[in-house]
Design an enzyme around this catalytic site. Structure first.
Site: not given
Ligand code: NDP
Ligand SMILES: O=C(O)C1=N[C@H](C(=O)O)C[C@H](O)C1
Length: 268
Positions: A157, A161
């Site tokens: 990744h 991450k």
């Molecule tokens: N299941 C799936 O298909 C996928 C899962 N993911 C997962 O999604 C999650 C997010 O990934 P990603 O978008 O890359 O991460 P980012 O850090 O870009 O986004 C997370 C966001 O959530 C915000 N946040 C954190 N705490 C709070 C809170 N208490 N209230 C409101 N907002 C909050 C962060 O703010 P701040 O930066 O200020 O902390 C940030 O803007 C990860 O756990 C990732 O592994 C990602 C892609 C696909």
């Molecule tokens: O953090 C990410 O970007 C992603 N998180 C998910 C994971 O932990 O598997 C899904 C995807 O691979 C992207």
């Protein structure tokens, strides 16, 4: 039926912006609120403008409770502690909660299970069709091949991450363990360093690579004597996760309270 009113939490994040975009592009759904945490630089900015889809008239706020009482569902790709807090609120509001967040510990999982007594929760480490299909292929391969085939899961990744192994790697590990009828927690090896000794028969190994802008690559290797099978998925666009999350919300709208996965949503 009227459009499903969805709140995007973490709307300023990588996935939050993709979710806002997916909602505007898909039918049957609308963005009714967008949340970031207290003190976020994004508060007050328009969710559509941030997502690059034009102004939606939905400014980011830090008040999830006020947003959830007017909504039918929440799309949540944030952080484990935040997600557990949101799950308590979606349970109180008795609405849909799609959880894409990864990196939970056992205490987080227990709280999400408790919330699912009242909320309709869909939770998956990967919301894409491709990975969930891959998991079924891994389950069959692990069932068909005995412990002479060592199972190793490699993921890569982007550099931002924060959790490892990825939620997807763990989902694929559970599928492999399910095929073998073993307990993943008892048989997984997440770190190897130094003089490790020979590989124990039947373990499932994980390796995590981080770098650059890689969206998400996963390979499950089944390595036998003289031959090796590799099952791979490469995500090229975060839109696949966002579209999956919106589909999950629309599906969960018709379900009873409970904890569901993307396998339920996709009918795999
Ligand atoms: N299941 C799936 O298909 C996928 C899962 N993911 C997962 O999604 C999650 C997010 O990934 P990603 O978008 O890359 O991460 P980012 O850090 O870009 O986004 C997370 C966001 O959530 C915000 N946040 C954190 N705490 C709070 C809170 N208490 N209230 C409101 N907002 C909050 C962060 O703010 P701040 O930066 O200020 O902390 C940030 O803007 C990860 O756990 C990732 O592994 C990602 C892609 C696909
Ligand atoms: O953090 C990410 O970007 C992603 N998180 C998910 C994971 O932990 O598997 C899904 C995807 O691979 C992207």
């Amino acid at each position: 039926m009227s459009d499903m009113r969805l709140v995007v939490v973490g709307a300023g994040g990588r996935m939050g912006r993709q979710l806002v975009q997916a909602i505007t592009e898909m039918s049957g759904v609308t963005v009714c609120a967008a949340i970031e945490r207290e003190g976020s630089k994004f508060l007050g900015q328009d969710a559509g403008t941030l997502a690059g889809v034009g102004e939606l008239g939905v400014p980011l706020t830090d008040d999830p409770l006020a947003a959830f009482v007017k909504a039918e569902g929440v799309l949540d790709f944030t952080r484990p502690d935040a997600t557990v807090g949101f799950a308590e609120l979606t349970a109180q509001a008795r609405i849909v909660h799609v959880i894409g967040t990864t990196g939970f510990d056992a205490a987080h999982e227990a709280k999400i299970e408790a919330a699912a007594r009242h909320a309709r929760i869909v939770k998956s480490g990967n919301m894409s069709l491709g990975v969930n299909l891959l998991a079924e292929l891994v389950r069959s391969a692990a069932r068909a091949l005995d412990e002479d085939f060592d199972i190793e899961i490699v993921e890569m990744h982007h550099r931002h991450k924060v959790d490892a192994p990825s939620g997807t790697a763990l989902l694929l590990g559970e599928a492999a363990a399910g095929g073998r009828e073993i307990d993943l927690k008892a048989r997984s090896v997440r770190v190897r360093d130094g003089h490790t000794g020979e590989r124990p028969v039947g373990d499932i190994g994980f390796a995590s690579l981080r770098g650059g802008s890689v969206v998400g690559d996963h390979t499950v290797i089944l390595a036998g004597e003289g031959e090796r099978i590799e099952l791979t998925h490469k995500a090229q666009d975060r839109a696949i996760f966002a579209r999956g999350a919106v589909k999950a919300a629309l599906w969960a709208r018709r379900q009873k309270p409970g904890l569901y996965s993307m396998v339920d949503v996709l009918g795999l």
